[in-house]
Design an enzyme around this catalytic site. Sequence first.
Site, PDB file in Angstrom:
ATOM      1  N   LYS A   1      26.604  32.846  25.119  1.00  0.00           N
ATOM      2  CA  LYS A   1      27.007  31.618  24.418  1.00  0.00           C
ATOM      3  C   LYS A   1      26.371  30.400  25.079  1.00  0.00           C
ATOM      4  CE  LYS A   1      30.407  28.586  24.782  1.00  0.00           C
ATOM      5  NZ  LYS A   1      29.826  27.326  24.284  1.00  0.00           N
TER       6      LYS A   1
ATOM      7  N   GLY B   1      28.604  26.688  34.963  1.00  0.00           N
ATOM      8  CA  GLY B   1      29.274  25.533  34.380  1.00  0.00           C
ATOM      9  C   GLY B   1      30.111  24.828  35.423  1.00  0.00           C
TER      10      GLY B   1
ATOM     11  N   THR C   1      33.303  23.688  37.842  1.00  0.00           N
ATOM     12  CA  THR C   1      34.253  24.382  38.718  1.00  0.00           C
ATOM     13  C   THR C   1      35.596  24.559  38.009  1.00  0.00           C
ATOM     14  OG1 THR C   1      33.117  23.610  40.692  1.00  0.00           O
ATOM     15  CG2 THR C   1      35.423  24.228  40.964  1.00  0.00           C
TER      16      THR C   1
ATOM     17  N   GLY D   1      35.303  27.422  35.707  1.00  0.00           N
ATOM     18  CA  GLY D   1      35.126  28.609  36.557  1.00  0.00           C
ATOM     19  C   GLY D   1      36.461  29.141  37.055  1.00  0.00           C
TER      20      GLY D   1
ATOM     21  N   GLU E   1      28.454  30.320  38.818  1.00  0.00           N
ATOM     22  CA  GLU E   1      27.565  29.290  39.370  1.00  0.00           C
ATOM     23  C   GLU E   1      28.166  27.961  38.935  1.00  0.00           C
ATOM     24  OE1 GLU E   1      24.942  29.841  41.177  1.00  0.00           O
ATOM     25  OE2 GLU E   1      24.266  31.869  40.710  1.00  0.00           O
TER      26      GLU E   1
ATOM     27  N   CYS F   1      23.083  20.730  38.913  1.00  0.00           N
ATOM     28  CA  CYS F   1      24.193  21.113  39.790  1.00  0.00           C
ATOM     29  C   CYS F   1      23.798  20.991  41.253  1.00  0.00           C
ATOM     30  CB  CYS F   1      24.616  22.530  39.479  1.00  0.00           C
ATOM     31  SG  CYS F   1      23.197  23.613  39.320  1.00  0.00           S
TER      32      CYS F   1
ATOM     33  N   GLU G   1      31.574  15.250  41.894  1.00  0.00           N
ATOM     34  CA  GLU G   1      30.326  15.485  41.166  1.00  0.00           C
ATOM     35  C   GLU G   1      30.253  14.534  39.964  1.00  0.00           C
ATOM     36  OE1 GLU G   1      29.853  19.138  38.865  1.00  0.00           O
ATOM     37  OE2 GLU G   1      27.867  19.346  39.734  1.00  0.00           O
TER      38      GLU G   1
END
Length: 496
Positions: free
Chosen positions: A201, A253, A255, A258, A275, A309, A406
């Site tokens: 996806k 994607g 955190t 994740g 990741e 990232c 981030e």
Amino acid sequence: MATKAPKAKAPGSALTFDTDWSYAPAPESTDHASVRERYDLFIGGRFVPPAKGKYFPSINPATEKKIAEFAEADADDVDRAVRAARSAYDRVWSKMSGRDRGKYVYRIARMIQERAREFAVLESLDGGKSIRESRDVDVPLAAAHFFYCAGWADKLDYAFPNRKARPVGVAGQIIPWNFPLLMAAWKIAPALACGNTVVLKPAETTPLTAMKLAELIAESGLPEGVVNIVTGAGATGAAIVNHPGTDKIAFTGSTGVGKILQKAVAGTKKKLTLELGGKAANIIFEDAPIDQAVEGIINGIYFNQGHVCCAGSRLFVQESVADRVIRKLKDRMETLIVGDPLDKNTDIGAINSKEQLGIINKYLDIGQSEGAEMYQSSCSIPGRGYFVRPTLFLNVSQSHRVASEEIFGPVLAVQTFRTEAEVLEKANNTPYGLSAGVWTDKGSKIFNMTRRLRAGVIWANTYNKFDPTSPFGGFKESGFGREGGLHGMYPYVNLD
Ligand code: NAP
Ligand code: MG
């Protein structure tokens, strides 16, 4: 668009004349790129409409205009895709020799190379990144990943000596919007080389090159159902993760998502690699080659609009050279061209979405209200579309949010340090650990730093260099598992 230079005085004369130093527009042609009005789901080797008949638009972030519509896959569509992948796995792909699998993967690599110009244009149209980057980085690296993994397909016995590598089964793969084609390549290539089938996806804002890849894969003759691509939003991704028929989940994607995935697969037999985000330290010592380091800082944070990232978003400069580095950095920022992603002179293209632009602007406000000193280059930016000037924050401390969270945009937080021990402590003081950069003339300092920095990838006297043979992945909240290199094969095999 570049700024106009001021009127200049002719040497030895009272006359002034216009000196416009800006480059003339150099737009990349789009004639060779074809876009359909509407894209269906790629399931079982065919393009099929979504069960509920729903579609969503993807827009060009530089113009805010719709590019095309994409199918919104729901759980039923994902179920069809997983079944197609399972059937292809059982019937053909897991039984095929590595030598034959490798030929298909090579073919895909070659076809990406043949259509490189079209992929580059479409990537810039849909995602906003500069054509220079999509042409010179994203597309060649995507092809290189397929080439690299193709080479392993018939050599798995050598890759894992004295072990028997078996494929895992059906891999569910979910990718973000910052490197759409490249992330698809990172995911699909090792999975296929090791004998797995795939349901992938792409991100909601950048589905175009994934669907182009689907067209290419259909033409390549890859057996039906080996690769399935379903478009949609977060719910589509969740349906892949929660489907009992997926054996492995590979996710790139944020955190936050994740962590949701980690909970979702807990207690199941699914393999998982994540990741995730980053807040990398780029460290400049006083003995570094300063001009090269300034280029490295620019490349580290302003490359791809900072949608990286592993972006070097925290700059640490040794105190004795800080003034010099910052002066040179500001001078270099002044030359950066922000604007039309399809113009070959553009350094910084469009921010990927209105939502992401809002997040970046929010951080610009936060940085200023926290008392940091904001500096932006004086370049003009287009009146339409999503753009941000290259930005840096000075007088930043560890506790500032712009230095710890981030941002995922062209925003740099600058801090200074005196000693190696101090910078190590500051650099490691983050929940992330994806990457870092070290600039120094001294080899021993590089080794000392690389041993102690808690980051998966550390660049020495360079930044943001990628190679398919080199593993990539994080420490701490930047995730686990590696992609690329031999390490990138491990998540796609069971070893007997
Ligand atoms: P994101 O919101 O986590 O989305 C990533 C992908 O997951 C998208 O395809 C997204 O779909 C999908 N998704 C969203 N919610 C989901 C759910 N509940 N279950 C399953 N899938 C779900 O991240 P992003 O904002 O697109 O990307 C930026 C982030 O990615 C940054 O934090 C960046 O650091 C990280 N990143 C990391 C790496 C790396 O290699 N470590 C590389 C690139 C990016 P939608 O697009 O439809 O929301
Ligand atoms: Mg788009």
